[in-house]
Write a protein that holds these residues in place. Structure first.
Motif, PDB file in Angstrom:
ATOM      1  N   ALA A  89      58.593  56.784  59.934  1.00  0.00           N
ATOM      2  CA  ALA A  89      58.250  57.230  58.746  1.00  0.00           C
ATOM      3  C   ALA A  89      56.693  57.756  58.725  1.00  0.00           C
ATOM      4  O   ALA A  89      56.170  58.370  57.770  1.00  0.00           O
ATOM      5  CB  ALA A  89      58.355  55.981  57.882  1.00  0.00           C
ATOM      6  N   GLU A  90      56.069  57.381  59.876  1.00  0.00           N
ATOM      7  CA  GLU A  90      54.496  57.989  59.986  1.00  0.00           C
ATOM      8  C   GLU A  90      54.441  59.182  60.460  1.00  0.00           C
ATOM      9  O   GLU A  90      53.570  59.966  60.407  1.00  0.00           O
ATOM     10  CB  GLU A  90      53.864  56.909  60.949  1.00  0.00           C
ATOM     11  CG  GLU A  90      53.605  55.750  60.467  1.00  0.00           C
ATOM     12  CD  GLU A  90      52.941  54.539  61.492  1.00  0.00           C
ATOM     13  OE1 GLU A  90      52.258  55.099  62.745  1.00  0.00           O
ATOM     14  OE2 GLU A  90      52.851  53.509  61.333  1.00  0.00           O
ATOM     15  N   MET A 143      60.978  60.680  55.354  1.00  0.00           N
ATOM     16  CA  MET A 143      62.098  60.200  55.256  1.00  0.00           C
ATOM     17  C   MET A 143      62.673  60.217  54.111  1.00  0.00           C
ATOM     18  O   MET A 143      62.381  59.411  53.020  1.00  0.00           O
ATOM     19  CB  MET A 143      62.063  58.628  55.645  1.00  0.00           C
ATOM     20  CG  MET A 143      61.803  58.366  57.105  1.00  0.00           C
ATOM     21  SD  MET A 143      62.960  58.453  58.130  1.00  0.00           S
ATOM     22  CE  MET A 143      64.139  57.190  58.078  1.00  0.00           C
ATOM     23  N   ASN A 144      63.671  61.285  53.524  1.00  0.00           N
ATOM     24  CA  ASN A 144      64.231  61.404  52.459  1.00  0.00           C
ATOM     25  C   ASN A 144      65.288  60.348  52.117  1.00  0.00           C
ATOM     26  O   ASN A 144      65.551  59.529  53.007  1.00  0.00           O
ATOM     27  CB  ASN A 144      64.881  62.952  52.148  1.00  0.00           C
ATOM     28  CG  ASN A 144      65.727  63.202  53.347  1.00  0.00           C
ATOM     29  OD1 ASN A 144      66.278  62.525  53.764  1.00  0.00           O
ATOM     30  ND2 ASN A 144      65.437  64.622  53.579  1.00  0.00           N
ATOM     31  N   PRO A 186      61.546  67.009  57.798  1.00  0.00           N
ATOM     32  CA  PRO A 186      60.351  67.756  57.985  1.00  0.00           C
ATOM     33  C   PRO A 186      59.389  67.038  58.599  1.00  0.00           C
ATOM     34  O   PRO A 186      59.074  65.625  58.267  1.00  0.00           O
ATOM     35  CB  PRO A 186      60.144  67.692  56.282  1.00  0.00           C
ATOM     36  CG  PRO A 186      61.469  67.582  55.644  1.00  0.00           C
ATOM     37  CD  PRO A 186      62.157  66.625  56.647  1.00  0.00           C
ATOM     38  N   ARG A 187      58.278  67.546  59.194  1.00  0.00           N
ATOM     39  CA  ARG A 187      57.025  66.790  59.713  1.00  0.00           C
ATOM     40  C   ARG A 187      56.276  66.480  58.515  1.00  0.00           C
ATOM     41  O   ARG A 187      56.158  67.186  57.453  1.00  0.00           O
ATOM     42  CB  ARG A 187      56.247  67.609  60.535  1.00  0.00           C
ATOM     43  CG  ARG A 187      56.793  68.035  61.945  1.00  0.00           C
ATOM     44  CD  ARG A 187      55.813  69.057  62.610  1.00  0.00           C
ATOM     45  NE  ARG A 187      54.678  68.429  63.105  1.00  0.00           N
ATOM     46  CZ  ARG A 187      54.340  68.448  64.080  1.00  0.00           C
ATOM     47  NH1 ARG A 187      54.852  68.857  65.129  1.00  0.00           N
ATOM     48  NH2 ARG A 187      52.961  67.931  64.472  1.00  0.00           N
ATOM     49  N   ARG A 188      55.654  65.249  58.646  1.00  0.00           N
ATOM     50  CA  ARG A 188      54.535  64.921  57.623  1.00  0.00           C
ATOM     51  C   ARG A 188      53.388  65.688  57.654  1.00  0.00           C
ATOM     52  O   ARG A 188      53.221  66.185  58.887  1.00  0.00           O
ATOM     53  CB  ARG A 188      54.199  63.595  57.755  1.00  0.00           C
ATOM     54  CG  ARG A 188      55.306  62.592  57.121  1.00  0.00           C
ATOM     55  CD  ARG A 188      54.845  61.176  57.476  1.00  0.00           C
ATOM     56  NE  ARG A 188      53.411  60.706  56.862  1.00  0.00           N
ATOM     57  CZ  ARG A 188      52.980  59.820  56.116  1.00  0.00           C
ATOM     58  NH1 ARG A 188      53.965  58.963  55.988  1.00  0.00           N
ATOM     59  NH2 ARG A 188      52.074  59.439  55.926  1.00  0.00           N
ATOM     60  N   ASP A 189      52.451  66.156  56.698  1.00  0.00           N
ATOM     61  CA  ASP A 189      51.376  66.833  56.744  1.00  0.00           C
ATOM     62  C   ASP A 189      50.396  66.337  57.907  1.00  0.00           C
ATOM     63  O   ASP A 189      49.643  66.844  58.491  1.00  0.00           O
ATOM     64  CB  ASP A 189      50.636  67.008  55.521  1.00  0.00           C
ATOM     65  CG  ASP A 189      51.497  67.862  54.508  1.00  0.00           C
ATOM     66  OD1 ASP A 189      52.265  68.621  54.965  1.00  0.00           O
ATOM     67  OD2 ASP A 189      51.302  68.044  53.378  1.00  0.00           O
ATOM     68  N   ARG A 234      64.457  59.948  66.983  1.00  0.00           N
ATOM     69  CA  ARG A 234      65.389  58.828  67.128  1.00  0.00           C
ATOM     70  C   ARG A 234      64.797  57.312  67.374  1.00  0.00           C
ATOM     71  O   ARG A 234      63.815  57.301  67.968  1.00  0.00           O
ATOM     72  CB  ARG A 234      66.104  59.490  68.384  1.00  0.00           C
ATOM     73  CG  ARG A 234      67.301  58.215  68.718  1.00  0.00           C
ATOM     74  CD  ARG A 234      68.377  59.238  69.630  1.00  0.00           C
ATOM     75  NE  ARG A 234      68.177  59.094  70.937  1.00  0.00           N
ATOM     76  CZ  ARG A 234      69.055  57.861  71.741  1.00  0.00           C
ATOM     77  NH1 ARG A 234      69.433  56.998  70.984  1.00  0.00           N
ATOM     78  NH2 ARG A 234      68.802  57.670  73.100  1.00  0.00           N
ATOM     79  N   VAL A 235      65.701  56.510  67.038  1.00  0.00           N
ATOM     80  CA  VAL A 235      65.238  55.063  67.360  1.00  0.00           C
ATOM     81  C   VAL A 235      66.465  54.561  68.380  1.00  0.00           C
ATOM     82  O   VAL A 235      67.715  54.580  67.881  1.00  0.00           O
ATOM     83  CB  VAL A 235      65.228  54.053  66.254  1.00  0.00           C
ATOM     84  CG1 VAL A 235      65.048  52.579  66.713  1.00  0.00           C
ATOM     85  CG2 VAL A 235      63.997  54.684  65.195  1.00  0.00           C
TER      86      VAL A 235
END
Ligand code: AMP
Ligand code: MG
Length: 326
Positions: free
Chosen positions: A70-71, A75-76, A96-99, A117-118
């Motif tokens: 989530a960083e 995460m929709n 989508p990449r975070r800004d 992926r985890v």
């Protein structure tokens, strides 16, 4: 290159190597991964060099839990449903990449999305925790050869190109992860894997289909994706500049002239980038997408790119530039 049996001690050594910009092969439940610090563009460039990949396909970013993902990405709602059901496990999500995503642009090949992926393998989890950073890792094999699921297969194909192989027997799943694209409106499986479209459909409560990719006639799953293209024209192998063009240099641009008068060094900073002043292809690969983004401004008529030698990583750089120029 050293093959080391995974223990707490060798996992710490491997994590230290990754922090320093090294390449470490590690086991996951799918296949062995060829890992590097995803925040370090030059370390990521070494992955492509080691694989002998003639193209910059985007890489899967491995993180130790959903909070770490989530960083990096947005995460929709769908992503949260899928992650709570299938993570840790053999499923990769494109989001989508975070800004403020700190991952090198080379990992996503300039795209606004990122594959995350985890993994569930205990050695992979321990390595990711010890490294404390996202790790970019494609399958640990030479380009065009089969993915490796045992340490012996890895050393046979990658040999001296890596700093360490963490060995932990054969990979339980033995098949690459399912790649699920949740970045658009419609969930789409881009690569089939251990988690099926039917299982994902059940979790999302909506039909998830396989992308057949017939629009692009892909030869391999890696070719299903869209490519980053700048919004202004790209002119390759430039030996001088047209007025109004921005410059993407490689090596010295001291003698680059502008038609009708002037020289590259008179350009404003916003119109001039250098992939590598010393002509280092690894550095150039690390800078490629970030610099293209920086120069992709409508006040430039085009981006003139100096010649880049067609050898080693230069082949992948030229591949990507010629796609972007089309
Ligand atoms: P590998 O790293 O060898 O396991 O392959 C990674 C797969 O993930 C490739 O098949 C890519 O097509 C896919 N992939 C990774 N990032 C993206 C992205 N941002 N968009 C679409 N596909 C991606
Ligand atoms: Mg692969």
């Amino acid at each position: 290159m050293a093959i080391k049996i995974a223990t707490e001690k060798t996992i710490r050594e491997a994590a230290a190597l990754i922090k320093e910009g090294g390449l470490v092969v590690f086991p996951t439940e799918t296949v062995y991964g060829l890992g590097a610090n995803a925040l370090d563009g030059q370390a990521v460039a070494r992955i492509f060099e080691a694989k002998g990949r003639p193209q910059f396909n985007p890489l899967i970013i491995h993180v130790c839990d959903e909070a770490a993902a989530a960083e990096l990405v947005v995460m929709n709602e769908q992503a949260r449903l899928v992650s709570s059901r299938f993570w840790p496990g053999p499923l990769t999500m494109i989001l989508p990449r975070r800004d403020d995503c700190p991952v090198s642009d080379l990992c996503s090949a300039g795209l606004p999305t990122l594959a995350v992926r985890v993994p569930a393998h205990p050695v992979a989890c321990a390595l990711l925790k010890a490294a404390g950073m996202p790790v970019a890792a494609p399958s640990a094999n030479k380009s065009g050869t089969l993915s490796a699921t045992t340490p012996v297969d890895v050393s046979g194909t990658l040999g001296d190109a890596v700093d360490m192989i963490l060995a932990a027997g054969s990979c339980p799943v033995g098949l690459e992860s399912t790649v699920l694209d949740l970045s658009g409106g419609v969930p789409l499986v881009l690569r089939p894997g251990a988690v099926t479209a039917a299982e994902i459909s059940a979790v999302l409560g909506e039909e998830v289909s396989y992308d057949r990719g017939d629009h692009e006639k892909p030869k391999s799953p890696g070719q299903l994706l869209r490519h980053y293209a700048p919004s202004i024209p790209l002119r390759l192998n430039a030996i001088d500049l047209e007025p109004g063009e921005a410059l993407l240099a490689f090596g010295s641009d001291r003698f680059m002239g502008i038609k009708g008068g002037g020289s590259a060094k008179d350009l404003p900073e916003s119109a001039r980038e250098n992939l590598s002043e010393s002509g280092d292809l690894n550095e150039a690969a690390a800078n490629l997408f970030a610099m293209l983004h920086a120069l992709d401004q409508s006040d430039h008529k085009a981006i003139a790119v100096m010649n880049i030698p067609d050898q080693g990583l230069g082949i992948a750089i030229n591949d990507r530039l010629s796609r972007a120029a089309d």
